[in-house]
Motif scaffolding. Structure first.
Motif, PDB file in Angstrom:
ATOM      1  N   HIS A 185       4.646   8.598   6.357  1.00 49.85           N
ATOM      2  CA  HIS A 185       4.282   7.930   5.100  1.00 49.85           C
ATOM      3  C   HIS A 185       4.814   6.489   5.087  1.00 49.85           C
ATOM      4  O   HIS A 185       5.927   6.234   5.565  1.00 49.85           O
ATOM      5  CB  HIS A 185       4.880   8.720   3.935  1.00 49.85           C
ATOM      6  CG  HIS A 185       4.395   8.262   2.604  1.00 49.85           C
ATOM      7  ND1 HIS A 185       4.912   7.152   1.972  1.00 49.85           N
ATOM      8  CD2 HIS A 185       3.429   8.753   1.790  1.00 49.85           C
ATOM      9  CE1 HIS A 185       4.278   6.987   0.823  1.00 49.85           C
ATOM     10  NE2 HIS A 185       3.381   7.955   0.690  1.00 49.85           N
ATOM     11  N   PRO A 186       4.024   5.537   4.546  1.00 57.40           N
ATOM     12  CA  PRO A 186       4.461   4.129   4.563  1.00 57.40           C
ATOM     13  C   PRO A 186       5.851   3.901   3.965  1.00 57.40           C
ATOM     14  O   PRO A 186       6.657   3.143   4.528  1.00 57.40           O
ATOM     15  CB  PRO A 186       3.391   3.410   3.740  1.00 57.40           C
ATOM     16  CG  PRO A 186       2.177   4.270   3.855  1.00 57.40           C
ATOM     17  CD  PRO A 186       2.658   5.684   3.985  1.00 57.40           C
ATOM     18  N   ALA A 187       6.153   4.567   2.844  1.00 58.00           N
ATOM     19  CA  ALA A 187       7.473   4.358   2.231  1.00 58.00           C
ATOM     20  C   ALA A 187       8.576   4.931   3.121  1.00 58.00           C
ATOM     21  O   ALA A 187       9.663   4.343   3.245  1.00 58.00           O
ATOM     22  CB  ALA A 187       7.522   5.018   0.851  1.00 58.00           C
ATOM     23  N   SER A 188       8.297   6.059   3.783  1.00 51.65           N
ATOM     24  CA  SER A 188       9.294   6.685   4.652  1.00 51.65           C
ATOM     25  C   SER A 188       9.522   5.827   5.897  1.00 51.65           C
ATOM     26  O   SER A 188      10.658   5.671   6.353  1.00 51.65           O
ATOM     27  CB  SER A 188       8.833   8.076   5.085  1.00 51.65           C
ATOM     28  OG  SER A 188       8.545   8.860   3.960  1.00 51.65           O
TER      29      SER A 188
ATOM     30  N   ILE B 149       0.869  -1.193   0.000  1.00 45.45           N
ATOM     31  CA  ILE B 149       0.000   0.000   0.000  1.00 45.45           C
ATOM     32  C   ILE B 149       0.897   1.232   0.000  1.00 45.45           C
ATOM     33  O   ILE B 149       1.879   1.299   0.740  1.00 45.45           O
ATOM     34  CB  ILE B 149      -1.000   0.021   1.180  1.00 45.45           C
ATOM     35  CG1 ILE B 149      -1.867   1.282   1.125  1.00 45.45           C
ATOM     36  CG2 ILE B 149      -0.311  -0.022   2.531  1.00 45.45           C
ATOM     37  CD1 ILE B 149      -3.319   1.000   1.183  1.00 45.45           C
ATOM     38  N   SER B 150       0.547   2.173  -0.870  1.00 46.96           N
ATOM     39  CA  SER B 150       1.446   3.315  -1.043  1.00 46.96           C
ATOM     40  C   SER B 150       1.128   4.444  -0.082  1.00 46.96           C
ATOM     41  O   SER B 150       1.979   5.267   0.219  1.00 46.96           O
ATOM     42  CB  SER B 150       1.388   3.820  -2.476  1.00 46.96           C
ATOM     43  OG  SER B 150       0.060   4.173  -2.790  1.00 46.96           O
ATOM     44  N   TYR B 151      -0.113   4.510   0.396  1.00 51.04           N
ATOM     45  CA  TYR B 151      -0.426   5.634   1.285  1.00 51.04           C
ATOM     46  C   TYR B 151      -1.547   5.271   2.253  1.00 51.04           C
ATOM     47  O   TYR B 151      -2.552   4.692   1.845  1.00 51.04           O
ATOM     48  CB  TYR B 151      -0.839   6.871   0.471  1.00 51.04           C
ATOM     49  CG  TYR B 151      -1.319   7.994   1.372  1.00 51.04           C
ATOM     50  CD1 TYR B 151      -0.447   8.600   2.265  1.00 51.04           C
ATOM     51  CD2 TYR B 151      -2.657   8.401   1.369  1.00 51.04           C
ATOM     52  CE1 TYR B 151      -0.883   9.590   3.134  1.00 51.04           C
ATOM     53  CE2 TYR B 151      -3.096   9.390   2.226  1.00 51.04           C
ATOM     54  CZ  TYR B 151      -2.206   9.986   3.114  1.00 51.04           C
ATOM     55  OH  TYR B 151      -2.635  10.955   3.976  1.00 51.04           O
TER      56      TYR B 151
ATOM     57  N   PRO C 278      11.382  11.376   2.892  1.00 52.65           N
ATOM     58  CA  PRO C 278      11.260  12.386   3.957  1.00 52.65           C
ATOM     59  C   PRO C 278      10.522  11.846   5.173  1.00 52.65           C
ATOM     60  O   PRO C 278       9.514  11.144   5.038  1.00 52.65           O
ATOM     61  CB  PRO C 278      10.449  13.510   3.301  1.00 52.65           C
ATOM     62  CG  PRO C 278       9.977  13.008   1.995  1.00 52.65           C
ATOM     63  CD  PRO C 278      10.519  11.648   1.742  1.00 52.65           C
ATOM     64  N   LEU C 279      11.030  12.190   6.354  1.00 49.77           N
ATOM     65  CA  LEU C 279      10.361  11.768   7.585  1.00 49.77           C
ATOM     66  C   LEU C 279      10.847  12.626   8.752  1.00 49.77           C
ATOM     67  O   LEU C 279      12.034  12.943   8.847  1.00 49.77           O
ATOM     68  CB  LEU C 279      10.682  10.297   7.888  1.00 49.77           C
ATOM     69  CG  LEU C 279       9.947   9.688   9.093  1.00 49.77           C
ATOM     70  CD1 LEU C 279       8.465   9.478   8.788  1.00 49.77           C
ATOM     71  CD2 LEU C 279      10.562   8.349   9.511  1.00 49.77           C
ATOM     72  N   GLY C 280       9.936  12.981   9.615  1.00 54.09           N
ATOM     73  CA  GLY C 280      10.282  13.610  10.889  1.00 54.09           C
ATOM     74  C   GLY C 280       9.630  12.795  11.999  1.00 54.09           C
ATOM     75  O   GLY C 280       8.594  12.158  11.777  1.00 54.09           O
ATOM     76  N   ALA C 281      10.236  12.801  13.179  1.00 58.06           N
ATOM     77  CA  ALA C 281       9.638  12.072  14.295  1.00 58.06           C
ATOM     78  C   ALA C 281       9.895  12.843  15.581  1.00 58.06           C
ATOM     79  O   ALA C 281      10.995  13.353  15.797  1.00 58.06           O
ATOM     80  CB  ALA C 281      10.226  10.668  14.396  1.00 58.06           C
TER      81      ALA C 281
ATOM     82  N   SER D 223       6.019  13.120  11.344  1.00 52.19           N
ATOM     83  CA  SER D 223       5.818  14.246  10.424  1.00 52.19           C
ATOM     84  C   SER D 223       6.690  13.989   9.189  1.00 52.19           C
ATOM     85  O   SER D 223       7.072  12.841   8.941  1.00 52.19           O
ATOM     86  CB  SER D 223       6.190  15.550  11.132  1.00 52.19           C
ATOM     87  OG  SER D 223       7.455  15.427  11.749  1.00 52.19           O
ATOM     88  N   ASN D 224       7.017  15.060   8.444  1.00 55.97           N
ATOM     89  CA  ASN D 224       7.738  14.848   7.182  1.00 55.97           C
ATOM     90  C   ASN D 224       9.131  15.443   7.128  1.00 55.97           C
ATOM     91  O   ASN D 224       9.827  15.269   6.138  1.00 55.97           O
ATOM     92  CB  ASN D 224       6.952  15.478   6.020  1.00 55.97           C
ATOM     93  CG  ASN D 224       5.553  14.963   5.949  1.00 55.97           C
ATOM     94  OD1 ASN D 224       5.341  13.843   5.526  1.00 55.97           O
ATOM     95  ND2 ASN D 224       4.604  15.754   6.389  1.00 55.97           N
ATOM     96  N   SER D 225       9.499  16.217   8.143  1.00 57.16           N
ATOM     97  CA  SER D 225      10.777  16.930   8.078  1.00 57.16           C
ATOM     98  C   SER D 225      11.196  17.333   9.487  1.00 57.16           C
ATOM     99  O   SER D 225      10.390  17.232  10.433  1.00 57.16           O
ATOM    100  CB  SER D 225      10.617  18.207   7.242  1.00 57.16           C
ATOM    101  OG  SER D 225       9.760  19.102   7.905  1.00 57.16           O
TER     102      SER D 225
END
Ligand code: PLP
Length: 468
Positions: free
Chosen positions: A336-339, A94-96, A308-311, A127-129
């Motif tokens: 995001h699953p790929a991240s 699953i992509s998203y 991209p990923l933030g945590a 998060s993303n960044s």
């Protein structure tokens, strides 16, 4: 760039045309990040097309050693198939999936478990960044105090000269004047204390006579503002933008910061966006400090830039408060699953290959070699830890007079370095940062050092004729 044009003479026509086409697009169609557009229009864009291990190639097929992990990001090196395959496998399933409203996906859950286990913390918000993870930390801190019945605890303290990102909260927290001016007024309620910057001590003092007055500056600020108004202190254990700056007795420094926070019910948050995942010679930089914060902020090296990923990772005490109340925050693409799949594969590489140990060992060698640069008249200081190093240039070594920003010394050195096969981007006005992938070896460090010496020598000559 003139040298790119020279290189192009040796390339086939297709490459020539390809580069010229990209140059045309860069001229008109894309606003660069933290760069002067006019310079790119005149000199040409640097188009990176390929990476493998510690090496990079540009569109003209020039090869470089990546001395900066691009931007303190690619900790495991380029083109690691394990990460790419983990992402591919996840995207095939699953992509998203959105994490809003109580929905989850497998990789976000698995990554939460992995992060909380290795940090000994309780829960994660994705998060993303880095900037978004900082925003999350600010909001978590404020809502935490609100929910605990202290809505007046809303102020956030950072340090002068710090960089925590570019979104409004992160920018207001940051202490870099040039980044702020165009965007004022910034968010109210952000305060700053002095930095442990021994090379240019804000108190004009010296360690150990100073008795770490820079740490006590936090207490002064808290007393002045009133502890009842302060939600959190956010600091980067090893400061990056200022140039690998940390207190000479890092344990004592953080012991004092920790104590004053605890005594005043203020959350202590470590920004490990750059520092985390092996960069400083330990898996996490907090391990240098002797204390553990209430919250961690991650980005960059969490996926080594494969996605991209933030945590933002919180303690049990904070997590408990949010069990009864909705955290009023979320990002469409957060976690995001790929991240998340990339992060799990990336963290496993760092742990299984003990890349933090290589960062520590190669860091010792890098430091030894960088010390040689002190022979140059324009090299004022070299400092750092692990594979997080910086060079600070000065116009006069004795007085430490900074080099005028008109000369743009670091950018000139960056361009020379490219000609000498080394990518050390993200030059500031007067600093070169060195942060190669954690897989680097001694020969590759030697290559970087030779290029640095050649490049600094050339620019130093130019500088002294410019001064005349
Ligand atoms: N925090 C620190 C210490 C950083 O160095 C950066 C970026 O350089 C950020 C936060 C912001 O991260 P991002 O650029 O991913 O938003």
């Amino acid at each position: 760039m003139a040298e790119n044009l020279d290189n192009m003479k040796n390339m086939d026509d297709n490459k020539n045309n390809e580069y010229l086409r990209y140059w045309e697009i860069a001229k008109y169609k894309m606003i660069p990040h933290f760069a002067i557009w006019k310079e790119i229009i005149n000199e040409g864009p640097r188009v990176i097309t390929k990476g493998d291990g510690v090496y990079l190639w540009d569109v003209n097929n020039n090869k470089y050693i990546d001395g900066m992990s691009i931007l303190w990001v690619v900790n495991v090196g380029h083109n690691r198939k394990e990460i790419i395959e983990a992402m591919y496998e996840q995207l095939n399933k699953i992509s998203y999936v959105s994490l809003f409203g109580g929905y989850y996906h497998e990789k976000a859950l698995e990554l939460s478990e992995l992060l909380t286990n290795i940090l000994g913390m309780e829960a994660v918000f994705f998060s993303n960044s880095g900037s978004e993870a900082i925003e999350t930390a600010i909001k978590l801190a404020k809502q935490y105090h609100y929910l605990k019945g202290n809505p007046n605890k809303y102020k956030i303290i950072g340090r002068w000269h710090s960089y925590h990102g570019v979104t409004y909260g992160a920018l207001s927290l940051s202490g870099i004047r040039q980044n702020r001016i165009f965007f004022e007024p910034l968010v109210p309620g952000f305060l700053h204390f002095e930095v442990p910057y021994c090379y240019r001590c804000p108190f004009n003092s010296r360690y150990p006579e100073c008795n770490l007055r820079c740490a006590d500056d936090l207490e002064r600020l808290i007393e002045y503002e009133g502890a009842k108004t302060i939600a959190a202190v956010i600091v980067e254990p090893i400061m990056s933008a200022l140039g690998s700056v940390y207190a000479p007795d890092i344990k004592e420094y953080y012991n004092r910061i920790y104590k004053v926070c605890k005594e005043n019910d203020i959350l202590l948050i470590f920004d490990e966006v750059n520092n985390g995942f092996g960069r400083t010679g330990k898996l996490f930089a907090y391990e240098h400090t002797g204390i553990k914060p209430d919250m961690f902020v991650f980005g960059k090296g969490i996926t080594s830039g494969y996605a991209p990923l933030g945590a933002t990772v919180v303690s049990k005490e904070i997590a408990e408060v949010f069990k009864d109340w909705m955290f009023m925050h979320g990002y469409t693409f957060g976690g995001h699953p790929a991240s998340a799949a990339a992060a799990i594969a990336n963290i496993n590489i760092i742990i299984n290959e003990k890349l933090y140990e290589n960062a520590h060992n190669m860091g010792i060698y890098l430091k030894e070699r960088l010390e040689e640069l002190k022979e140059f008249d324009i090299v004022g200081d070299v400092r750092g830890i692990g594979l997080h190093y910086s060079i600070e240039y000065v116009s006069d070594k004795k007085t430490k007079k900074p080099i005028s920003s008109k000369f743009w010394v670091a950018a000139k050195i960056e361009k020379e370095l490219l000609k000498n096969g080394v990518y050390l981007a993200r030059a500031s006005v007067d600093r070169t940062y060195i942060a190669p992938p954690l897989i680097i070896n001694k020969d590759q460090i030697d290559f970087i050092m030779n290029a640095l010496k050649k490049s600094i020598y050339k620019v130093q000559q130019e500088f002294f004729s410019f001064k005349k």
